[in-house]
Design an enzyme around this catalytic site. Sequence first.
Site, PDB file in Angstrom:
ATOM      1  N   CYS A 152      25.021  51.417  37.514  1.00  0.00           N
ATOM      2  CA  CYS A 152      25.576  52.029  38.617  1.00  0.00           C
ATOM      3  C   CYS A 152      26.368  53.158  38.499  1.00  0.00           C
ATOM      4  O   CYS A 152      27.129  53.736  38.990  1.00  0.00           O
ATOM      5  CB  CYS A 152      26.393  50.913  39.596  1.00  0.00           C
ATOM      6  SG  CYS A 152      26.510  51.685  41.333  1.00  0.00           S
ATOM      7  N   GLU A 203      42.845  49.005  27.336  1.00  0.00           N
ATOM      8  CA  GLU A 203      42.921  49.765  28.670  1.00  0.00           C
ATOM      9  C   GLU A 203      43.225  51.086  28.795  1.00  0.00           C
ATOM     10  O   GLU A 203      43.019  51.967  29.433  1.00  0.00           O
ATOM     11  CB  GLU A 203      43.429  48.959  29.591  1.00  0.00           C
ATOM     12  CG  GLU A 203      42.601  47.420  30.172  1.00  0.00           C
ATOM     13  CD  GLU A 203      41.152  48.016  30.582  1.00  0.00           C
ATOM     14  OE1 GLU A 203      40.977  48.879  30.956  1.00  0.00           O
ATOM     15  OE2 GLU A 203      40.099  46.832  30.439  1.00  0.00           O
TER      16      GLU A 203
END
Length: 582
Positions: A230, A71
């Site tokens: 998206c 991350e």
Amino acid sequence: EKKRTQKTLNSFFTAAPSKKRRKAVSPKKTNESTMEQIVNVKEGEEWNDGDEVKENEEALPVTGYGVWVSEIMLQQTRVEAVIPYYLKWMKSFPTVEQLASASEEDVNAHWAGLGFYRRARLLHAGAKKVMKEYNGQVPNTVEELLKIDGIGRYTASAVASIAFGVSVPVVDGNVCRVLSRLTGIANHIKAPIFKDDLGWKLAEQIVCSENDGHAGDVNQALMELGATYCAPSGSGIDDDDPLKEFYMSTVIGRSVVEAMMTIMMVEERENGSIMDVNDVLAHFNHETMCGDGADKCRLCHSNGVPSVLAQICQDWIDYMASEYGDVSSYIKQRKKMTLSKIEKEVASKIGHGAFPVPPPKKAKREEVLAVAAISLLAPETLGRKSKNGEEKIVNRWLMVKRPKEGLLAGQWEFPSVCVWDSTDKQKDGKKGKKAMVKNGEVVIPIVKALERKRSLQSFLENMTIPSLLDSDDENQIRRLFKVTCKSKRINLSQEKTSNSTSPPLEHIFSHVRHTMWVEHGHIQLEEDDEISFDFSSFESSSMSWKTEDGREVRWMSELDMKKVGVTSGVKKILAAVLKKRK
């Protein structure tokens, strides 16, 4: 239309998994990725379009430490760029303990090329804290994770949910994009009210709708959807997009275009005139489009709704012009006010593309640097015999370590001085040359060569200390560095005339652009020279020392630079100097 066709989000996220196998989306087409995308790729392999991870392929275990590293690396960095770095990192530092015990230079060397070096520094500091305060175990709650250096709300939530199954949402730019399109939020994804506040509450309604231990899967699904179907270029009507039937953005697109066509056709039939975009927008009522009290809405940007309406209307006008040529003739000939199936699809795409609204652009800070690339010939091994017993003579370059705070903190670089910046503020409090703006762009001034050389000379003289070269004669040391400033700057142009000016190098960071004027020189030491260098070891005062203000200075070979992990900007300077010398 919403009542007839749009399902509730809860019906999707609480439904049983579909058995329909959707087509694979290549990681090359994504901006970020889930943990699985990274850990299932073997070292040395490259992504190819259409690649799929084999079910029996050995994968790295999903751990709190592994998710934490991934991350941090994925922050503002594309997944295809991260994968090889992640694999190399986990091979060298497979545990928190091994990362904590690594040297700063070893950590920087593994991070070199990823940019945003502060992330590596904080990750290293965080590992040390985990060893000291948590007995080497990565905490499994958001509250405890937030106490670790470099871990904010997003990373803490990602680690807690993905690695430990904690039911908490994870909100990043991709998730904000999904939420904006699902709910019709007219704001940009970097808006604090969105990404730091209400966006988390919206995501929590989705992620925590069923407390069944799958929060990590739902979070990764939302992030992955934001990076694939998206993404900014997503259409909103792809049959393989699982959220296709839930987007409010496509509903708004169709509704606005239908209203727009009705307004234009009525105006043409009653008054015989064709309206332009501004005329159409004047007919839309702000409160009608987004509800009473729209100006008091906390979530939408103050100019968000008008921005979305303007974007949809302009895109539809452009579509009609490209599809039918003369818009006025098309409006006059059109008989139906309702949209055809194809037009509904186009309107849906246009509405989807209008969300979220573009973030405000921030001008990059501009800095002009004078850089000194100074070399001398020295043994590559400095006292240690090479494998074949011979001493290889190479160029060693004068390098200085940046301060521990600020841009590129703790990184090695060529000695440099900022001689101008667009903020019009200098370190001594005096104002410099005021930045000129032309056509919205900052004009970079040409700082005179003499001014650049004087700044460099002063900097080089001040970074030497009497102990250098085992000499007490400070003037003698300063003389050595003055000699290096008499060289010509790099000329990267193909041809040079008496009236031309050699162009500087340019290096761009996320928020600052460096225009670098490089002076390069080589120290030639004669046998009868009073000044000599001690090449017996790396630790000799000739090879490394500290300045009076505590900055480290070292003569480095290109191999040394690779080991400490110099930045791409340093590599660019070195390549230019070597090219010029050839």
